[in-house]
Design a protein around this motif. Structure first.
Motif, short mmCIF file in Angstrom:
data_model
loop_
_atom_site.label_atom_id
_atom_site.label_comp_id
_atom_site.label_asym_id
_atom_site.label_seq_id
_atom_site.Cartn_x
_atom_site.Cartn_y
_atom_site.Cartn_z
N VAL A 1 52.18 9.75 95.33
CA VAL A 1 51.13 9.37 96.28
C VAL A 1 51.43 8.04 96.96
O VAL A 1 51.42 7.94 98.19
CB VAL A 1 49.76 9.31 95.57
CG1 VAL A 1 48.68 8.87 96.54
CG2 VAL A 1 49.41 10.66 94.95
N LEU A 2 51.69 7.01 96.15
CA LEU A 2 51.82 5.67 96.71
C LEU A 2 53.06 5.53 97.59
O LEU A 2 52.99 4.94 98.68
CB LEU A 2 51.85 4.64 95.58
CG LEU A 2 51.88 3.16 96.00
CD1 LEU A 2 50.62 2.81 96.77
CD2 LEU A 2 52.04 2.26 94.79
N TYR B 1 52.65 7.24 100.95
CA TYR B 1 51.58 6.60 101.73
C TYR B 1 52.03 5.27 102.32
O TYR B 1 51.58 4.89 103.41
CB TYR B 1 50.36 6.38 100.84
CG TYR B 1 49.24 5.62 101.50
CD1 TYR B 1 48.37 6.26 102.38
CD2 TYR B 1 49.07 4.26 101.27
CE1 TYR B 1 47.35 5.56 103.02
CE2 TYR B 1 48.05 3.55 101.89
CZ TYR B 1 47.20 4.20 102.77
OH TYR B 1 46.20 3.50 103.39
N GLU C 1 54.83 4.39 103.56
CA GLU C 1 55.82 4.42 104.64
C GLU C 1 55.21 3.92 105.95
O GLU C 1 55.83 3.15 106.69
CB GLU C 1 56.36 5.84 104.80
CG GLU C 1 57.21 6.30 103.61
CD GLU C 1 57.80 7.68 103.84
OE1 GLU C 1 57.67 8.19 104.97
OE2 GLU C 1 58.40 8.22 102.89
N THR D 1 56.76 -2.07 96.85
CA THR D 1 55.99 -0.96 96.30
C THR D 1 55.75 -1.14 94.81
O THR D 1 54.66 -0.86 94.30
CB THR D 1 56.72 0.36 96.56
OG1 THR D 1 56.95 0.51 97.97
CG2 THR D 1 55.92 1.54 96.05
#
Length: 331
Positions: A149-150, A153, A155, A184
């Motif tokens: 998910v992270l 997202y 990008e 990240t």
């Protein structure tokens, strides 16, 4: 001659019961003292044993290393000759932890203040329960969520940061790739340590003497002034302790970082570029495939992480000791 009225005194306890109670109390105190002292000594012995083991195994590896252990940008203990260093790992561990602290601590303090001083009681209790529940989520769950998910997202936000803040060099994206970067990792670590810092800070803020807050309100202070002049100074030491607990988890986090990060032994000041590495991630990724000497090299890097953690906790103790007037010990 004036008469005096004797003052009634409570009857003295029987001598036998008094002596028995004293002996029992002294015996209990001695047992408790012995257990407490023994626990402290056992903890010191365990820490010393870990330090001795790490130092011995690390010395075996470093003595045969053909590169500089602190400045080499490579990890190849299985080579001929073996060459490995921790420069990239030290950089990645510190940078990702700093990013995590910079994001998590202000947010955690804000949530703790909201729960303890702003939210209605019907909302504060469920919210506090949810925050405490997040602290119990396993690291691998955070790692899977971060990878699925992270990373996709981020990008878009990474491109936005590169477009508007690329001039800062830190947020300039010079390589094409998914968002498996130290930035990240820092965001993921911030999410992971947020419940710990929030829970401890909330409990500290709830210990502020009610008299201090009422006195400030009586003098005409607003809610924010009460928090700034009474709550935050009282809880400063506790917030520092909570932050150090979160930093300890960020420094040693393994599975979540290994799941999200795309490792490479390159140091780059561009935080959005994929690559980098941390001590814990490198140990987890290479331990199974390493030979005996390679494991000694990984233990050597673990020794550096061990010393770094001790230094962080020691610095926290010094900060708290310098501001002991805010710790609440004399309240």
């Amino acid at each position: 001659m004036a008469s005096t009225t004797p003052i009634d005194k409570p009857p003295a306890p029987p001598v036998a019961l008094k002596r028995a109670g004293t002996k029992s109390g002294r015996a209990g105190d001695k047992v408790f003292l012995g257990l407490s002292k023994g626990s402290g000594i056992l903890l010191l012995v365990l820490m010393a044993s870990i330090a001795v083991f790490l130092t011995y195994r690390a010395s075996l590896a470093v003595s045969r290393n053909e590169g500089n252990f602190f400045t080499t940008f490579d990890w190849n203990p299985a080579g001929d000759p073996p060459v490995f260093g921790i420069a990239v790992l030290l950089f990645g561990t510190i940078v990702s932890s700093v990013i995590a602290m910079a994001i998590a601590v202000p947010v955690a303090v804000g949530i703790a203040l909201f729960i303890s001083h702003y939210a209605p009681r019907k909302l504060a209790a469920p919210l506090a329960y949810v925050v405490d529940l997040l602290a119990a989520v396993p690291s691998i769950v955070y790692g899977i969520w971060g990878a699925l998910v992270l990373v996709p997202y981020l990008e878009g936000p990474n491109l936005w940061l590169d477009q508007f803040f690329g001039w800062t060099y830190l947020f300039e994206k010079t390589e094409v790739g998914v968002a498996r970067s130290l930035f990240t990792v820092g965001i993921l670590l911030a999410i992971m340590i947020l419940p710990i810092v929030t829970s401890v800070s909330r409990e500290v803020f709830l210990q502020v003497p009610r008299m201090n807050e009422e006195a400030a309100l009586a003098l005409g202070a607003t809610r924010w002034e009460v928090i700034r002049l009474s709550v935050l100074p009282f809880g400063r030491s506790g917030v520092i302790s909570a932050s150090m607990l979160g930093l300890g988890r960020a420094l040693g986090e393994t599975m979540a970082v290994a799941t999200v990060l795309s490792p490479s032994f390159i140091i780059s000041g561009h935080l959005l570029n994929p690559g980098g590495g941390t001590f814990a991630q490198n140990i987890a990724a290479k331990f199974d495939e390493a030979n005996e000497f390679g494991r000694d090299a990984l233990i050597a890097s673990g020794l550096v992480l061990f010393v770094l953690t001790l230094l962080v906790n020691g610095a926290a103790r010094l900060i708290i000791a310098r501001r002991k007037e805010y710790s609440g010990a004399n309240a």
